[in-house]
Design an enzyme around this catalytic site. Structure first.
Site, short mmCIF file in Angstrom:
data_model
loop_
_atom_site.label_atom_id
_atom_site.label_comp_id
_atom_site.label_asym_id
_atom_site.label_seq_id
_atom_site.Cartn_x
_atom_site.Cartn_y
_atom_site.Cartn_z
N PRO A 24 -16.53 -5.65 11.12
CA PRO A 24 -17.59 -6.75 12.21
C PRO A 24 -17.18 -7.03 13.34
O PRO A 24 -16.31 -7.20 13.84
CB PRO A 24 -17.72 -7.78 11.08
CG PRO A 24 -16.41 -7.71 10.10
CD PRO A 24 -15.54 -6.74 10.28
N CYS A 25 -16.55 -5.13 14.12
CA CYS A 25 -16.06 -6.22 15.60
C CYS A 25 -16.97 -6.72 16.34
O CYS A 25 -16.93 -7.23 17.24
CB CYS A 25 -15.94 -4.28 16.57
SG CYS A 25 -17.21 -3.53 16.45
#
Length: 203
Positions: free
Chosen positions: A168-169
């Site tokens: 989850p950037c």
């Protein structure tokens, strides 16, 4: 010869072409000749291109409508034995769909981090520690990997994350709470955070 093959493929009925692709993928896998399988996935975020090695999902990009550059990059970085094999990515596709739709809080399939190297690998590993529904600033991530001055490098690593959504950037935002950059564009980032009920500051 390639032009002739393209013409033959274009003239073939779609169901037959799909069956042929599936059979080629099956034979390649059975003969240990398939190193990288890929498929596209239609989502609310656009058309994604997914790729996997035998170790797991290795790449997610937002260029499923024009995948040539990514496929060339995968062939150079991983192996030239790249083949469209949608069935081999069904589980990964479903996992990503659940994340995008809010039915899952994390990607539970195997991941191959072969494309994350050096400092980028450290950042990607840290991204996996950000809880669902929370965000961290680029500065906080830089501090967490032991390089508090490397804020811009963290931004670059997030942008080059080979497995967005699965890793989850999108949960990394600017210190003022605004979105910051995202490989899939700001609207895709806003959608993903909205699914997690995070409301970043408008830019």
């Amino acid at each position: 010869m390639p032009d002739r093959l393209d013409d033959l493929a274009a003239a073939m009925p779609e169901p037959r072409l799909e069956a042929l692709r599936a059979e080629l993928a099956r034979r390649a896998a059975a003969s240990d000749l398939l190193d990288v399988a890929y498929r596209t996935l239609e989502t609310e975020l656009g058309t994604l291109l997914l790729a996997a090695t035998p170790a797991g999902l290795v790449s997610v990009t937002f260029d499923g409508d024009a995948p040539s550059a990514t496929l060339e990059r995968l062939a150079e970085a991983l192996s030239p034995r790249v083949l469209e094999a949608p069935a081999r990515l069904d589980d990964a596709a479903q996992g990503l769909e659940r994340l995008i739709g809010g039915a899952s809080r994390g990607f539970d399939g195997p991941l191959d981090l072969s494309l994350a190297r050096g400092f980028g690998r450290q950042v990607v590993e840290q991204l996996r520690q950000i809880p669902y529904g929370q965000t961290r600033s680029y500065a906080e991530v830089a501090g967490a990997v032991g390089s508090p001055r490397a804020v811009r490098a963290v931004g670059t690593a997030c942008r080059k994350n080979p497995l967005p959504i699965a890793i989850p950037c999108h949960r990394v935002v600017r210190s003022d709470g605004s979105l910051g950059q995202y490989a899939g564009g700001p609207e895709a980032k806003r959608i993903l955070l909205g699914v997690e009920h995070v409301h970043p500051v408008a830019e």
